[in-house]
Design a protein around this motif. Structure first.
Motif, PDB file in Angstrom:
ATOM      1  N   PHE A 206       0.809  -1.222   0.000  1.00  0.00           N
ATOM      2  CA  PHE A 206       0.000   0.000   0.000  1.00  0.00           C
ATOM      3  C   PHE A 206       0.845   1.276   0.000  1.00  0.00           C
ATOM      4  O   PHE A 206       0.342   2.348   0.317  1.00  0.00           O
ATOM      5  N   SER A 207       2.117   1.136  -0.368  1.00  0.00           N
ATOM      6  CA  SER A 207       2.940   2.333  -0.538  1.00  0.00           C
ATOM      7  C   SER A 207       2.642   2.953  -1.904  1.00  0.00           C
ATOM      8  O   SER A 207       1.889   2.405  -2.712  1.00  0.00           O
ATOM      9  N   VAL A 208       3.257   4.097  -2.156  1.00  0.00           N
ATOM     10  CA  VAL A 208       3.000   4.792  -3.420  1.00  0.00           C
ATOM     11  C   VAL A 208       3.441   3.946  -4.602  1.00  0.00           C
ATOM     12  O   VAL A 208       2.694   3.776  -5.584  1.00  0.00           O
ATOM     13  N   HIS A 209       4.666   3.395  -4.511  1.00  0.00           N
ATOM     14  CA  HIS A 209       5.130   2.609  -5.658  1.00  0.00           C
ATOM     15  C   HIS A 209       4.408   1.268  -5.743  1.00  0.00           C
ATOM     16  O   HIS A 209       4.268   0.702  -6.821  1.00  0.00           O
ATOM     17  N   TRP A 210       3.889   0.747  -4.643  1.00  0.00           N
ATOM     18  CA  TRP A 210       3.053  -0.467  -4.669  1.00  0.00           C
ATOM     19  C   TRP A 210       1.799  -0.212  -5.489  1.00  0.00           C
ATOM     20  O   TRP A 210       1.429  -0.994  -6.364  1.00  0.00           O
ATOM     21  N   TRP A 211       1.141   0.917  -5.202  1.00  0.00           N
ATOM     22  CA  TRP A 211      -0.051   1.295  -5.966  1.00  0.00           C
ATOM     23  C   TRP A 211       0.301   1.607  -7.423  1.00  0.00           C
ATOM     24  O   TRP A 211      -0.454   1.262  -8.341  1.00  0.00           O
ATOM     25  N   LEU A 212       1.441   2.260  -7.626  1.00  0.00           N
ATOM     26  CA  LEU A 212       1.845   2.635  -8.980  1.00  0.00           C
ATOM     27  C   LEU A 212       1.988   1.400  -9.867  1.00  0.00           C
ATOM     28  O   LEU A 212       1.434   1.347 -10.977  1.00  0.00           O
ATOM     29  N   TRP A 213       2.709   0.394  -9.374  1.00  0.00           N
ATOM     30  CA  TRP A 213       2.930  -0.800 -10.200  1.00  0.00           C
ATOM     31  C   TRP A 213       1.659  -1.619 -10.354  1.00  0.00           C
ATOM     32  O   TRP A 213       1.430  -2.219 -11.425  1.00  0.00           O
TER      33      TRP A 213
END
Length: 717
Positions: A206-213
């Protein structure tokens, strides 16, 4: 050096600044500003090599190459805002090609009439071929990153990228105005994005890059499907792997129920909702851009045609909405199969005796005519049995017309109207909008387009019958009013004058986007290309052994030519690697069933995930073609081939790490791998003249490149 800061306040022009903040600013200004950037030189070098191989002399040849003849027409339609229909796939890929033309200032004025035609000066060929070339170039570093994300070595990752780099068929397909390289790009981007998302799951959910990918995975899958329907195979691959991982997540006892629910909802939104929304958006933009009538209008319904500028909308402007007694109308078949046509009658009669000896009514013929004609007009009038078999469909009744002497009509001439898309009992028969059936009063037979072509006595027009055996709904039984005029005269000449008289009423026929999308999508899926043979068509079995090629272009004066021809070393090795992986996988699986673990758990997990993505990606992008009844070409195999290429260095690394027992064996194996890759480079260089088409070869040199008798290398006499 220290800075003395007193507990005071610094007064500035625009306000008060606390002393502690002022001290921090002083410290910050006295220290150097350092930015640390990690640059993967391998990635930079591979990207540069990919751009070099794909962009070099991109404007050559300045002639129409193979399927550019089709995609170029669609680009011109975009430039002129003319509606078209292509059954090969959704519109996103076409729009990307058109974007290249728009960036290059293309006005759409070029006649895409034949392969080999020289491009005129107004065609920005470099710009038109740019996006496919960029997609092909960026697929090279993406292959490198995918293997790294699977946690294999940099050597294996570089090997996958270099194989993508030198594969001749991939180079050829990406240097032309075609869609396969863009499809492969989004396939790989979907896989890479999901792997990056999955690898970030353990340490930063649920981090920014988790959501991004995660979101980029859904976007890439939607783009792949939006380019060609083949993209759905990779989409299903990603969904399948994501479903397995989600199932494992549900069983994780360290996560709370709310946490598990959050994970599932995130995946549903990113991998299902977002792709559907984007897919609809592609069609929305497509229909917004193409608002003018064009050559493909006749395939669509009357309502769809009336929503386009010009064409039918111009003809039907000002028509009355409701059909009433005295209306003069044309009736179009809703099915449009085998051809769009209108209910038609002329003075010619059915022959007294058909070819098979059956008799007829010998009355006026009723047919379905695929062209607009004065004999397509019918009059709606205010209101014995005569059962004769239809000419070509003896199980159905013949439909005929009787000369109108303006006398009372017997029951056998009457038809009952049935509005099939009626929303309520109060709905009236409406122009264009209503879909209706005509039920014969005496026999309950339904007026139906059989689709068969009548013999010469019927002028090869389409047969219309009265169908009694199938009372259920079928689109061949449904008609709609397309053109409509009110008339009161009974004389033929006066009625014809009324047809050309303008009416004062108007009708709004603006279809909703979902109605237009549904119709266009259905037409794309059901429209069949009758061409089942082509000079360069091939079967899926021929792709595995590279027994086929496609001659894309031949120089008009020299022997320079471009062929879609793969690197036989890579294709054979990739197929062999798939077989080796499958055998090893089941061998390890059987031994693990007996509690014999040849691989550590982390190595086994990597091995299974790599196989699921690469072998699964190959199977899903290849095996469905055995079930397709359509013309197939070698380029249909390229998306499947890319997954095999990813698997090949993984199998080689596995053999080196786990099958070679000693250092000597590893050294010998490494030497064999170097020799093998050198041979692949050698073959790529030998086929280079046929890949780029910039070298004129002698007949002897061309014959030397015909390594298989089935390869069609063109030799001028």
């Amino acid at each position: 050096m220290y800075t003395l800061c007193l507990n005071t306040t610094v007064i500035l022009q625009q306000g008060v600044l606390p002393s502690w903040l002022f001290c921090k600013m002083l410290r910050f200004l006295k220290r150097p500003l350092v930015v640390t950037v990690d640059i993967n030189l391998n990635l930079v070098a591979l990207t540069g090599l990919g751009l070099l191989t794909r962009l070099w002399q991109l404007s050559y040849p300045r002639a129409v190459v193979f399927d550019e003849v089709y995609y170029g027409q669609y680009i011109s339609f975009y430039m002129k805002r003319i509606f078209f229909l292509d059954d090969s796939g959704p519109p996103f890929g076409h729009m990307l090609l058109a974007l290249g033309g728009w960036l290059g200032g293309f006005d759409g004025n070029f006649l895409w009439n034949r392969i080999g035609a020289e491009y005129s000066s107004n065609v920005p060929i470099w710009s038109l071929r740019l996006l496919p070339a960029l997609a092909g170039a960026l697929s090279v570093p993406m292959a490198y990153q995918i293997v790294l994300e699977l946690h294999f070595s940099h050597g294996a990752a570089i090997g996958a990228a270099l194989l993508m780099l030198i594969e001749n068929a991939l180079i050829t397909q990406s240097r032309l105005m075609l869609l396969e390289s863009i499809l492969i790009f989004f396939n790989l981007l979907a896989v890479l994005s999901y792997l990056k998302f999955f690898n970030s799951q353990t340490h930063s959910p649920f981090s920014v890059h988790w959501w991004l990918w995660l979101l980029l995975t859904g976007v890439s899958c939607s783009c792949a499907v939006g380019i060609k329907y083949m993209g759905i195979f990779t989409y299903l691959l990603v969904l399948g792997i994501a479903a397995v991982h989600a199932w494992n997540l549900i069983g994780d006892q360290t996560l709370s129920n709310m946490r598990v629910l959050s994970h599932l909802l995130a995946r549903i939104v990113a991998l299902l909702v977002v792709p559907v929304f984007l897919y609809l958006l592609f069609f929305y933009v497509h229909l917004m851009l193409l608002y003018r009538s064009g050559p493909h209008d006749q395939i669509m319904s009357s309502a769809f045609q009336a929503s386009l500028e010009g064409g039918l909308a111009r003809i039907t402007q000002g028509q009355p909405l409701e059909v009433a007694f005295g209306s003069q109308v044309t009736l179009k078949s809703v099915s449009g199969k085998p051809l769009p046509c209108w209910l038609h009658s002329h003075k010619n009669t059915y022959p007294m005796i058909y070819e098979n000896g059956r008799g007829s009514s010998h009355q006026q013929q009723v047919t379905c005519y695929p062209f607009k004609d004065i004999n397509n007009w019918w009059i709606v009038k205010d209101p014995g049995r005569h059962d004769v078999a239809a000419p070509l469909s003896p199980h159905s009744q013949e439909v005929s017309c009787y000369i109108d002497y303006n006398i009372s009509m017997p029951a056998q001439n009457l038809w009952k109207l049935d509005i099939v898309n009626r929303e309520s009992n109060r709905d009236t028969w409406k122009t264009i909008l209503s879909e209706v059936r005509f039920v014969h009063v005496n026999t309950s037979a339904i007026l139906k387009l059989s689709g068969a072509h009548l013999p010469d006595w019927g002028f090869r027009q389409l047969e219309v019958v009265g169908e009694k055996l199938s009372p259920g709904y079928h689109e061949s039984m449904v008609w709609n009013v397309e053109e409509h005029r009110y008339g009161k005269s009974h004389e033929q000449k006066e009625r014809e004058l009324e047809l050309h008289s303008p009416t004062q009423l108007d009708i709004s026929r603006n279809l909703s986007f979902m109605a237009r999308f549904s119709e266009l999508q259905w037409k794309m899926l059901t429209l069949k290309n009758e061409d089942l043979e082509h000079q360069y068509s091939s079967t899926p079995l021929e792709w595995l052994t590279l027994d086929t090629n496609i001659a894309y272009w031949l120089h008009p004066r020299t022997s320079a030519q471009i062929h879609l021809l793969g690197n036989i070393v890579i294709w054979t090795s990739a197929s062999l690697a798939t077989v080796v992986y499958t055998l090893l996988f089941f061998w390890y699986l059987l031994r693990r069933r007996r509690s014999i673990c040849d691989l550590p758990e982390d190595a086994w997990s990597r091995w299974v995930l790599a196989g699921a993505l690469c072998t699964g990606g190959w199977a899903l992008n290849y095996l469905p073609f055995f079930l397709m009844e359509r013309v197939l070409f070698l380029y249909h195999y390229l998306p499947a081939l890319t997954f095999q290429i990813l698997l090949l260095p993984i199998v080689l690394q596995h053999a080196s790490d786990h099958l070679c027992r000693s250092q000597l064996q590893r050294n010998v194996f490494s030497a064999l791998v170097v020799a093998w890759y050198s041979s692949a480079c050698h073959v790529s260089n030998m086929l280079r003249p046929l890949t780029y088409g910039d070298t004129s070869l002698s007949p002897g040199e061309l014959r030397a490149l015909r390594w298989k008798d089935s390869w069609d290398i063109l030799i001028r006499k």
